[in-house]
Write an enzyme that holds these catalytic residues in place. Structure first.
Site, PDB file in Angstrom:
ATOM      1  N   GLN A   1       9.600  -3.160  -0.018  1.00 18.95           N
ATOM      2  CA  GLN A   1       9.195  -2.868  -1.403  1.00 18.95           C
ATOM      3  C   GLN A   1      10.377  -3.100  -2.334  1.00 18.95           C
ATOM      4  O   GLN A   1      11.331  -2.315  -2.332  1.00 18.95           O
ATOM      5  CB  GLN A   1       8.751  -1.395  -1.470  1.00 18.95           C
ATOM      6  N   GLY A   2      10.329  -4.165  -3.121  1.00 19.86           N
ATOM      7  CA  GLY A   2      11.438  -4.499  -4.014  1.00 19.86           C
ATOM      8  C   GLY A   2      11.168  -4.012  -5.428  1.00 19.86           C
ATOM      9  O   GLY A   2      10.841  -4.812  -6.319  1.00 19.86           O
TER      10      GLY A   2
ATOM     11  N   GLU B   1       2.212   5.977  -2.889  1.00 17.51           N
ATOM     12  CA  GLU B   1       3.474   6.411  -2.288  1.00 17.51           C
ATOM     13  C   GLU B   1       3.582   7.934  -2.339  1.00 17.51           C
ATOM     14  O   GLU B   1       4.147   8.568  -1.462  1.00 17.51           O
ATOM     15  CB  GLU B   1       4.652   5.784  -3.043  1.00 17.51           C
TER      16      GLU B   1
ATOM     17  N   GLU C   1      13.381  15.907  -9.444  1.00 20.93           N
ATOM     18  CA  GLU C   1      13.385  16.144 -10.900  1.00 20.93           C
ATOM     19  C   GLU C   1      12.223  15.383 -11.552  1.00 20.93           C
ATOM     20  O   GLU C   1      11.539  15.907 -12.430  1.00 20.93           O
ATOM     21  CB  GLU C   1      14.724  15.687 -11.514  1.00 20.93           C
TER      22      GLU C   1
END
Ligand SMILES: Cc1cc2nc3c(=O)[nH]c(=O)nc-3n(C[C@H](O)[C@H](O)[C@H](O)COP(=O)(O)OP(=O)(O)OC[C@H]3O[C@@H](n4cnc5c(N)ncnc54)[C@H](O)[C@@H]3O)c2cc1C
Length: 396
Positions: free
Chosen positions: A131-132, A249, A381
């Site tokens: 995954q770029g 994801e 965060e």
């Protein structure tokens, strides 16, 4: 919500368990065989295992049937993951990028030829994906990415740098996000490409982590030509596709199954760890409290995973609640590993291969690796920002 299996789910759980018990690599359950340490041998071992899963009908379980999946529900997927983890089966080599991200993205947004060409080879493990997305100055703030993609005739010429690209050194293909409109800013003017990692103009430089492994990489693109037909969706309109990929994801997760097994192992270790006064660590009230706290927290994690799964069942995509799950498991994971080191003392830091290593160096490795969990797939965060704005309705 009733968390017990329905009769159908219980039957599915048995089916998973039986298949795995019969098909795990020979010697695996007895601990005689494990994933090889040598990177190339490990990839070959895991590709063989992936092929076996595919042939048994256990790869791409939640993919639609027409693309080689089984179209099982999200709760069944959790059951599968729980059983898979319980039996400590080998890692699934193409799971975190190929099966979890690329497959669902190509199924939803890919052109017919892309589906035909790429999907099955993900499930068989014939082609490994990376995954770029992240760049040196574009991680949490992905929309600031600068890798250029210049459309020239029937090609896009890519120039720039990606970083933290997991598996790039082993991957055959990459999902790559580039800026194709040079006048654009932020999330406009981006394109989503499928890139052959063996194309000329790509340089891959592995980064060694504190575990001693090189898991991720820097990837440099220097005039790399990508066929225009490899764009997913439309040129300059890639951001919606990126969002679709990222939602997967942060989606479902069965980390509670792994953590439950780890807490059990720590209980066993505590029972065997002697103290100077002749007692064991398991008799120490502070150790007991910690272990019970982890067990209770993990139950909360499991329920959150099931709640998240039912959101996905209802709405088809993971909601912002996935962020709660990510924060919960990654922080609990770190606390469990920190405690393991405290419990075992310096011996917990002895690596695999050394006679003094506890559990063959498992804890030494995990104590270091767990630090990554609050960074990848969206930092804690950033997840808190998502919960604040999209779940609690607080201002940005
Ligand atoms: C093990 C591992 C594997 C990875 N694999 C891949 C991969 O395969 N492909 C890929 O593309 N990327 C991958 N990544 C990169 C990962 O996605 C990024 O590290 C992550 O998005 C954070 O980006 P960054 O590292 O640039 O940190 P930054 O975004 O620069 O963040 C630095 C710090 O600032 C905080 N911060 C940033 N923005 C905000 C905000 N708005 N509010 C509050 N705090 C903020 C962050 O939480 C963090 O603490 C991987 C990372 C790790 C650790």
């Amino acid at each position: 919500m009733d968390l017990r299996d329905t009769p159908e789910q219980a039957a599915f759980r048995r089916e998973v368990r039986t298949w795995l018990e019969r098909n795990l690599p020979e010697g695996w359950r007895e601990g005689k065989v494990r994933e090889p340490e040598d990177a190339a041998e490990r990839v070959a071992f895991l590709k063989r295992w992936q092929r076996k899963l595919f042939e048994g009908g256990w790869a791409g379980l939640n993919w639609p049937k027409e693309y080689g999946g089984r179209a099982i529900g999200t709760i069944e997927y959790l059951i599968w993951a729980e059983e898979y983890t319980r039996l400590e089966a080998p890692n699934m080599i193409n799971l975190s990028v190929g099966t979890a991200l690329v497959g669902p993205t190509v199924i939803a947004h890919g052109k017919p030829w892309q589906k035909e060409r790429f999907l099955q080879k993900i499930l068989t493990g014939e082609e490994i994906w990376c995954q770029g997305f992240s760049e040196p100055n574009a991680g949490s703030d992905l929309a600031s990415l600068r890798t250029r993609g210049e459309v020239r005739g029937d090609k896009i010429v890519v120039t720039g740098q990606k970083t933290w690209t997991s598996f790039a050194h082993q991957a055959d293909w990459c999902i790559l996000v580039v800026r194709t409109d040079p006048t654009s800013v932020r999330h406009k003017g981006l394109s989503f490409l499928l890139v052959d990692m063996r194309s000329p103009g790509i340089t891959i430089r592995p980064l060694v982590e504190m575990t001693g492994e090189a898991w991720f990489n820097e990837v440099f693109f220097d005039g790399c030509e990508v066929p225009l037909e490899n764009v997913v969706g439309t040129v300059d309109r890639g951001w919606d596709i990126v969002m679709h990929t990222l939602a997967h994801e942060r989606g479902s997760s069965a980390q509670h199954a792994r953590l439950a097994a780890e807490v059990e192992r720590l209980m066993e270790i505590a029972r065997k760890t002697p103290r100077a006064d002749g007692t064991t660590a398991a008799q120490d009230p502070l150790v007991r409290q910690k272990l019970m706290d982890f067990a209770a927290q993990n139950l909360i994690l499991r329920m959150t995973a099931y709640r998240n799964a039912s959101t996905i069942e209802k709405h088809g995509v993971p909601g912002p609640e996935g962020s709660t799950l990510k924060i919960l498991w990654s922080s609990l994971d770190q606390r469990v590993k920190e405690f393991a080191v405290d419990l075992m003392g310096p011996a917990a830091l002895v690596r695999r291969g050394d006679d003094l290593a506890i559990d063959d160096g498992y804890w030494a490795y995990e104590a270091l690796w767990s630090r990554a969990a609050t960074i990848y797939a969206g930092t804690s965060e950033v997840q808190r920002n998502i919960i604040a704005t999209r779940v609690l309705g607080l201002p940005r």
